[in-house]
Design an enzyme around this catalytic site. Structure first.
Site: not given
Ligand code: DGL
Length: 259
Positions: A9-10, A41-42, A72-74, A150, A182-184
């Site tokens: 993940d990011s 990452y978004g 990570c969805n992104t 984060e 988003c997985t966060h």
């Molecule tokens: N956990 C990432 C997701 O699912 C976060 C993306 C990011 O870092 O912006 O999209």
């Protein structure tokens, strides 16, 4: 030693997916990469998200991973097609759970909270078009939320205020499902429950990803059937403490790694 499942993940958010995977697949070894030094990452370009996804994938392949979960969805919505066509292991991705939300909603109004990178991706638009016919999908960029998570500042006034700003317009439109894209964001669920009225269902994709990971391992004859002491390695290129606190599992070995 059975080959591990690789997860990236990011940052720390994908640990919400790791928890579901570890529950569903208790004999599997896992290696988790938190690319927190490059989060979020978004806000990055598609090319940059792709470059980082390739870097993470190659690290996990060097660790001998037999399957990779893009937690990570992104990264999924921007890079999974490329990864699937360039590497010889199965990839499991995660996308905002529009379909279950569209099936559940009674008000025909669904909110999606996700990153800019996810909401602007072609994959997200195709999924919305395919599954949300006749449903109004209210998209909201969760700008700033990944940074707060984060930083380990989930239970803060800033997080609450930001969430209220994002959710109020959706609530005025009478949504009854909120998709966490988003997985966060599953880590925000306790705070979200304080803010959302009880008729709004919170939907995330963690369990579906774990089920799919199991199914793909089984199809490819890659399931580990016997292993009573699975090893769970976590690497972060930023703060070890935040990752350790969120994983919150005695079997997790969390270390710093400049990958
Ligand atoms: N956990 C990432 C997701 O699912 C976060 C993306 C990011 O870092 O912006 O999209």
């Amino acid at each position: 030693m059975p080959k591990p499942i690789g997860i990236f993940d990011s940052g720390v958010g994908g640990t919400s997916i790791w928890k579901e995977v570890a529950k569903k697949l208790p004999h599997e070894n896992t290696v988790y990469l938190a690319d927190s030094a490059n989060a979020p990452y978004g806000e990055k370009s598609k090319e940059e998200i792709l470059r980082l996804s390739i870097k993470n994938t190659e690290y996990l392949l060097k660790e001998g991973c037999k399957i990779i979960v893009v937690a990570c969805n992104t990264a999924t919505t921007n890079a999974i097609d490329y990864l699937r066509s360039h590497y010889n292991v199965p990839f499991i991705g995660i996308e905002p759970a529009i379909k279950p939300a569209a099936l559940q909603t009674k008000t025909k109004k669904v909110g999606v909270l996700a990153t800019k990178g996810t909401l602007s991706s072609g994959l997200f638009h195709n999924t919305s078009k395919l599954f949300a016919e006749g449903i109004t999908v209210l998209e909201q960029e969760g700008k700033g939320l990944v940074e707060l998570i984060e930083a380990g500042r989930i239970d803060s006034l800033e997080t609450r205020n930001l969430l209220r700003t994002f959710l109020d317009p959706m609530l005025k439109e009478n949504i009854d499902c909120l998709v966490l894209g988003c997985t966060h964001y599953p880590y925000l669920i306790p705070v979200l429950k304080e803010i959302l009225p009880s008729n709004v269902n919170i939907i995330d994709s963690g369990q579906a990803v774990a089920r799919q990971t199991r199914a793909v391992l089984a199809q490819n004859n890659l399931l580990t059937k016997v292993n009573d002491t699975p090893e769970h390695l976590f690497y972060t290129n930023a703060d070890v403490r935040v990752l350790k606190d969120l994983v919150d599992d005695p079997t997790a070995q969390v270390s710093f790694m400049d990958f």
